[in-house]
Write a protein that holds these residues in place. Structure first.
Motif, mmCIF file in Angstrom:
data_model
loop_
_atom_site.group_PDB
_atom_site.id
_atom_site.type_symbol
_atom_site.label_atom_id
_atom_site.label_comp_id
_atom_site.label_asym_id
_atom_site.label_seq_id
_atom_site.Cartn_x
_atom_site.Cartn_y
_atom_site.Cartn_z
ATOM 1 N N HIS A 15 -1.713 -8.358 -3.601
ATOM 2 C CA HIS A 15 -0.332 -8.090 -3.992
ATOM 3 C C HIS A 15 -0.203 -6.726 -4.666
ATOM 4 O O HIS A 15 0.763 -6.000 -4.443
ATOM 5 N N ARG A 16 -1.216 -6.352 -5.478
ATOM 6 C CA ARG A 16 -1.168 -5.077 -6.205
ATOM 7 C C ARG A 16 -1.207 -3.880 -5.253
ATOM 8 O O ARG A 16 -0.597 -2.859 -5.523
ATOM 9 N N ARG A 17 -1.958 -4.009 -4.144
ATOM 10 C CA ARG A 17 -2.085 -2.860 -3.234
ATOM 11 C C ARG A 17 -1.214 -3.000 -1.975
ATOM 12 O O ARG A 17 -1.456 -2.346 -0.972
ATOM 13 N N ARG A 18 -0.151 -3.849 -2.079
ATOM 14 C CA ARG A 18 0.649 -4.139 -0.881
ATOM 15 C C ARG A 18 1.338 -2.895 -0.312
ATOM 16 O O ARG A 18 1.479 -2.769 0.896
ATOM 17 N N TRP A 19 1.763 -1.946 -1.202
ATOM 18 C CA TRP A 19 2.455 -0.753 -0.695
ATOM 19 C C TRP A 19 1.479 0.205 -0.016
ATOM 20 O O TRP A 19 1.831 0.862 0.972
ATOM 21 N N ALA A 20 0.247 0.254 -0.529
ATOM 22 C CA ALA A 20 -0.786 1.069 0.139
ATOM 23 C C ALA A 20 -1.122 0.467 1.503
ATOM 24 O O ALA A 20 -1.310 1.192 2.494
ATOM 25 N N ILE A 21 -1.173 -0.872 1.562
ATOM 26 C CA ILE A 21 -1.432 -1.565 2.833
ATOM 27 C C ILE A 21 -0.312 -1.252 3.828
ATOM 28 O O ILE A 21 -0.565 -0.975 5.002
ATOM 29 N N VAL A 24 -0.897 2.083 5.437
ATOM 30 C CA VAL A 24 -1.922 2.058 6.492
ATOM 31 C C VAL A 24 -1.365 1.417 7.762
ATOM 32 O O VAL A 24 -1.614 1.890 8.879
ATOM 33 N N LEU A 25 -0.594 0.344 7.589
ATOM 34 C CA LEU A 25 0.012 -0.319 8.755
ATOM 35 C C LEU A 25 0.965 0.633 9.474
ATOM 36 O O LEU A 25 1.024 0.664 10.708
ATOM 37 N N MET A 26 1.719 1.426 8.699
ATOM 38 C CA MET A 26 2.652 2.373 9.300
ATOM 39 C C MET A 26 1.912 3.487 10.044
ATOM 40 O O MET A 26 2.384 3.981 11.054
ATOM 41 N N LEU A 27 0.729 3.867 9.553
ATOM 42 C CA LEU A 27 -0.079 4.872 10.250
ATOM 43 C C LEU A 27 -0.535 4.331 11.610
ATOM 44 O O LEU A 27 -0.505 5.039 12.621
ATOM 45 N N SER A 28 -0.932 3.041 11.633
ATOM 46 C CA SER A 28 -1.329 2.402 12.899
ATOM 47 C C SER A 28 -0.136 2.330 13.854
ATOM 48 O O SER A 28 -0.260 2.594 15.051
ATOM 49 N N LEU A 29 1.011 1.959 13.305
ATOM 50 C CA LEU A 29 2.231 1.885 14.101
ATOM 51 C C LEU A 29 2.616 3.268 14.614
ATOM 52 O O LEU A 29 3.071 3.423 15.752
ATOM 53 N N LEU A 30 2.403 4.279 13.770
ATOM 54 C CA LEU A 30 2.788 5.645 14.092
ATOM 55 C C LEU A 30 2.188 6.102 15.416
ATOM 56 O O LEU A 30 2.885 6.651 16.260
ATOM 57 N N ILE A 31 0.883 5.848 15.614
ATOM 58 C CA ILE A 31 0.261 6.373 16.839
ATOM 59 C C ILE A 31 0.752 5.644 18.081
ATOM 60 O O ILE A 31 0.860 6.236 19.149
ATOM 61 N N VAL A 32 1.082 4.339 17.937
ATOM 62 C CA VAL A 32 1.580 3.585 19.088
ATOM 63 C C VAL A 32 2.937 4.118 19.528
ATOM 64 O O VAL A 32 3.200 4.320 20.717
ATOM 65 N N VAL A 33 3.825 4.384 18.553
ATOM 66 C CA VAL A 33 5.160 4.903 18.861
ATOM 67 C C VAL A 33 5.100 6.391 19.185
ATOM 68 O O VAL A 33 5.769 6.877 20.091
ATOM 69 N N LEU A 34 4.254 7.119 18.430
ATOM 70 C CA LEU A 34 4.084 8.559 18.619
ATOM 71 C C LEU A 34 3.731 8.869 20.064
ATOM 72 O O LEU A 34 4.242 9.829 20.654
ATOM 73 N N VAL A 140 1.470 -9.995 3.236
ATOM 74 C CA VAL A 140 1.133 -9.355 1.955
ATOM 75 C C VAL A 140 2.381 -9.126 1.096
ATOM 76 O O VAL A 140 2.263 -8.690 -0.048
ATOM 77 N N PHE A 141 3.567 -9.428 1.638
ATOM 78 C CA PHE A 141 4.804 -9.321 0.861
ATOM 79 C C PHE A 141 5.448 -10.688 0.733
ATOM 80 O O PHE A 141 5.476 -11.459 1.697
ATOM 81 N N GLU A 142 5.958 -10.976 -0.469
ATOM 82 C CA GLU A 142 6.705 -12.210 -0.664
ATOM 83 C C GLU A 142 8.056 -12.104 0.052
ATOM 84 O O GLU A 142 8.518 -11.002 0.378
ATOM 85 N N ARG A 143 8.691 -13.242 0.252
ATOM 86 C CA ARG A 143 9.909 -13.300 1.071
ATOM 87 C C ARG A 143 11.012 -12.365 0.559
ATOM 88 O O ARG A 143 11.711 -11.747 1.337
ATOM 89 N N GLU A 144 11.151 -12.238 -0.771
ATOM 90 C CA GLU A 144 12.239 -11.411 -1.311
ATOM 91 C C GLU A 144 12.025 -9.934 -0.995
ATOM 92 O O GLU A 144 12.975 -9.168 -0.891
ATOM 93 N N GLU A 145 10.748 -9.512 -0.875
ATOM 94 C CA GLU A 145 10.457 -8.097 -0.611
ATOM 95 C C GLU A 145 10.345 -7.790 0.880
ATOM 96 O O GLU A 145 10.274 -6.623 1.266
ATOM 97 N N GLN A 146 10.307 -8.839 1.700
ATOM 98 C CA GLN A 146 10.095 -8.619 3.136
ATOM 99 C C GLN A 146 11.174 -7.742 3.782
ATOM 100 O O GLN A 146 10.838 -6.825 4.536
ATOM 101 N N THR A 193 -10.602 4.015 9.250
ATOM 102 C CA THR A 193 -11.300 4.140 7.969
ATOM 103 C C THR A 193 -10.500 3.489 6.838
ATOM 104 O O THR A 193 -11.030 2.706 6.035
ATOM 105 N N LEU A 194 -9.201 3.798 6.769
ATOM 106 C CA LEU A 194 -8.356 3.245 5.709
ATOM 107 C C LEU A 194 -8.189 1.739 5.843
ATOM 108 O O LEU A 194 -8.132 1.012 4.845
ATOM 109 N N MET A 195 -8.122 1.270 7.094
ATOM 110 C CA MET A 195 -7.900 -0.154 7.325
ATOM 111 C C MET A 195 -9.097 -0.993 6.865
ATOM 112 O O MET A 195 -8.937 -2.050 6.243
#
Length: 528
Positions: A15-21, A24-34, A140-146, A193-195
Motif C-alpha cells: 500500500h505504501r509503494r502503490r503510486w510507485a507501482i 511502473v505499470l504505466m511504463l509497461s503500458l506506455l510501450i504497448v500504446v507507444l 494495489v489500490f483500495e476501491r475509493e482510490e481506484q 528491472t523496475l518491475m
C-alpha cells in the motif's frame, strides 16, 4: 480510507509503494500504446519503396496494424485468465520479454510480410502486458482510490499517444524506418528491472479454466472478417465472390464462437456479464469510439504527410493537442462523473467525438492548420471523458478477484473496435479513392494503372517515377484523396453517434447520495 475495508486486504508494504507501482505499470503500458502511435506516423515512410521504406501497399500497411490488433484482441482474455492463474507479475515479465524480442525483429524486417509476422509476435507479448497492468492496479489500490488511479492510468495512454508520434517523427528524420521499433527495446529493459524490484505478485484464488477452442474460434473469425473487409477495399468491390465468402465465413465462425461460449462451463468470454446493460453499454462505447478514432488516425497521417506535405516529425507534433487533452482531462474526468453522472459525461464525450469527425469532412488542402489543431484537442477531450468513466464502470462491475478478466474484456473490445475501424474505414477510404482516381489514370500503361489506383502514396510514387509527365497526377490524386477522406470521416461520425445513443439509453444517470452504495452492490451482483 474507510473502516469498512478490511485491513489485511492490501499489505501495508504494498500500500505504501502503490503510486510507485502505478508508475511502473504505466511504463509497461506506455510501450504497448507507444508502438501503435509511433507506427501511425511511420505509415508513409514504410509504404515508400526501398531503401527509404519497404514498399508496403495500403492493404499491407493495414495488415501490419491489424496483425497486431487482431492477435492482441484474440489473446487478451486468455492472457488475463493466465495472469489470474499463474500470477500477474510473472505474466507481465514474460509478456515484456516477448514484446521486446518482437520489436527487435520487426526493426530488421526485409519485407512487408516479415513486418506483419513480427508485429503479430509483438502483439503476443503485448496481450499479456495490457490486462495485467490494470489487474495489478486494481489489487494495489483500495476501491475509493481506484477511479483516481484508473484516471492517471488512462492519462498514461494520452502520454504515450503524445510521445509516440513525436519520437517516431524525430527517429525517422535521423535514422532508418526500423528505429521506430528498436526504440522499444531499452524501454522494455528499464520496465523489467523496475518491475522485478517494485511490483507485487497477485492471482485469482479461483481462476477460470483456459479455453483454447474459444481462443482459436475468436481469432479465426476476426481474421476472416477483417481480411474480407480489407480485400473488398483493395479491390473496390465488396460484391466479389471471394470477398463475400470470406466475410460470411468470418461472421459464421464468430457466431459459432458465441454459441460455444454460452454452452461452455469454462468460457474464455463469459457472455453472462453482458446481461448487465450498464456493463454492455460501457463496452459498446469503448468499441465504437475506437472504431471511429483508429480509422481517422489512419487517414489523417496521409492527409498531413501526403496532401499537406509535412514531415513525419511535423505531423507527430501536430498530434500533440490530441494527447495533451487526454493527459489534462483523463485524470479529472471523474470530477465530471461525480457531478453529472456516467451517462451525461460519456454521451457528451461521444457527441464531441462525432463533431470532430464531421469537421474532417470539411478539410481541404489549404485548411488553416490551427483548425486541425483545435479539432485534435477537442477529439482528445472527448476521448478522455469516454475512457475514464467507462473503464471505472467496467472494472468495478466485477469483483476484485476478476480484475484480469474485466481488464481483458475492456481491452478486447477496444482492440476489436480499433481493428474493425481500420479495416472498415480503411476500406471505405481505399474504395472511394480508387473510384475517384481511376478516370485520371487512362494515360498510364495497364500494369501501372492498377498499382497507381491502390492509394494516394501509390499514385504519387508512380508520378515521381514518371518525372515531368507524372506531375499532372498530383492534383487529381490530392482531390481524390480529400473526397475519399470526407466520405470516410462522415462514416466515422455516424458510428460515434450510434455510440452516443447507446450510452444515452443504457448508462446510469447520476445516482442520489443514498443510492450510490446500493448501485455499486447491484453492479457486482448483476455481473457475478
Amino acid at each position: 480510507m474507510t473502516s469498512s475495508v478490511p485491513a489485511p486486504r492490501i499489505p501495508e508494504a504494498v500500500h505504501r509503494r502503490r503510486w510507485a507501482i502505478l508508475g511502473v505499470l504505466m511504463l509497461s503500458l506506455l510501450i504497448v500504446v507507444l508502438d501503435n502511435s509511433i507506427l501511425n506516423v511511420a505509415i508513409k515512410t514504410i509504404s515508400t519503396p526501398a531503401p527509404t521504406g519497404i514498399g508496403a501497399t495500403q492493404s499491407e500497411i493495414e495488415w501490419a496494424i491489424n496483425a497486431y490488433t487482431l492477435v492482441f484482441a484474440g489473446l487478451l482474455f486468455t492472457a488475463g485468465l493466465i495472469g489470474d492463474r499463474l500470477g500477474r507479475k510473472k505474466v507481465l515479465l514474460g509478456g515484456l520479454v516477448v514484446f521486446g524480442v518482437g520489436s527487435a525483429l520487426a526493426a530488421e524486417s526485409g519485407s512487408p510480410n516479415q513486418l506483419i509476422a513480427y508485429r503479430a509476435l509483438m502483439a503476443l507479448g503485448a496481450a499479456f502486458v495490457m490486462p495485467a497492468t490494470l489487474a495489478v492496479l486494481m489489487n494495489v489500490f483500495e476501491r475509493e482510490e481506484q477511479p483516481k488511479a484508473i484516471g492517471i492510468w488512462a492519462g498514461g495512454v494520452g502520454l504515450a499517444i503524445a510521445i509516440g508520434p513525436i519520437t517516431g517523427g524525430a527517429l525517422l528524420d535521423h535514422f532508418w524506418w526500423g528505429s521506430v521499433f528498436l526504440i522499444n527495446v531499452p524501454i522494455v529493459i528499464i520496465a523489467l528491472t523496475l518491475m522485478v524490484w517494485l511490483v507485487p505478485d497477485s492471482r485469482d484464488p479461483r481462476p477460470g479454466r483456459l479455453d483454447p477452442v474459444g481462443v482459436v474460434l475468436s481469432v479465426v473469425g476476426l481474421v476472416l472478417l477483417v481480411y474480407g473487409i480489407i480485400k473488398g477495399g483493395e479491390l473496390a468491390d465488396f460484391t466479389d465472390a471471394k470477398v463475400l465468402a470470406t466475410i460470411i465465413a468470418g461472421l459464421a465462425v464468430l457466431t459459432g464462437f458465441v454459441i460455444f461460449e454460452k454452452r461452455s462451463d469454462h468460457p474464455s468470454l463469459d457472455v453472462t456479464y453482458f446481461k448487465n446493460k450498464v456493463f454492455s453499454s460501457a463496452m459498446a462505447a469503448i468499441a465504437l469510439v475506437f472504431f471511429a478514432l483508429m480509422g481517422v488516425t489512419f487517414f489523417s497521417v496521409f492527409y498531413m504527410q501526403s496532401v499537406r506535405g509535412y514531415s513525419p516529425f511535423q505531423s507527430g507534433l501536430m498530434m500533440l493537442p490530441l494527447a495533451a487533452a487526454q493527459m489534462i482531462f483523463a485524470p479529472r474526468a471523474r470530477l465530471l462523473v461525480d457531478r453529472f453522472g456516467n451517462k451525461a459525461t460519456t454521451t457528451a464525450g461521444l457527441v464531441l467525438i462525432a463533431a470532430t469527425l464531421a469537421a474532417f469532412s470539411s478539410f481541404e488542402a489549404d485548411t488553416p492548420i490551427w483548425v486541425l489543431e483545435v479539432v485534435f484537442f477537442l477529439m482528445g477531450t472527448g476521448m478522455a471523458h469516454i475512457m475514464t468513466p467507462t473503464s471505472v464502470v467496467i472494472m468495478q462491475a466485477l469483483p476484485r478477484e476478476k480484475a484480469g478478466s474485466a481488464s481483458a474484456l475492456s481491452n478486447t473490445f477496444r482492440q476489436v473496435g480499433g481493428a474493425l475501424g481500420i479495416a472498415v474505414l480503411g476500406s471505405v477510404l481505399s474504395t472511394s479513392y480508387r473510384n475517384g482516381i481511376e478516370g485520371k489514370l487512362g494515360l498510364l500503361p495497364p500494369g501501372l494503372r492498377d498499382t497507381a489506383g491502390e492509394s494516394i502514396e501509390a499514385t504519387l510514387g508512380v508520378a515521381e517515377k514518371l518525372g515531368a509527365p507524372g506531375k499532372a497526377l498530383v492534383t487529381p490524386a490530392n482531390d481524390a484523396f480529400l473526397h475519399a477522406m470526407h466520405i470516410t470521416a462522415l462514416c466515422g461520425t455516424g458510428v460515434a453517434l450510434i455510440g452516443a445513443l447507446v450510452t444515452a439509453l443504457f448508462l446510469p444517470g447520476k445516482p442520489s447520495a443514498g443510492q450510490e452504495d446500493e448501485k455499486e452492490q447491484e453492479l457486482v451482483v448483476a455481473a457475478d
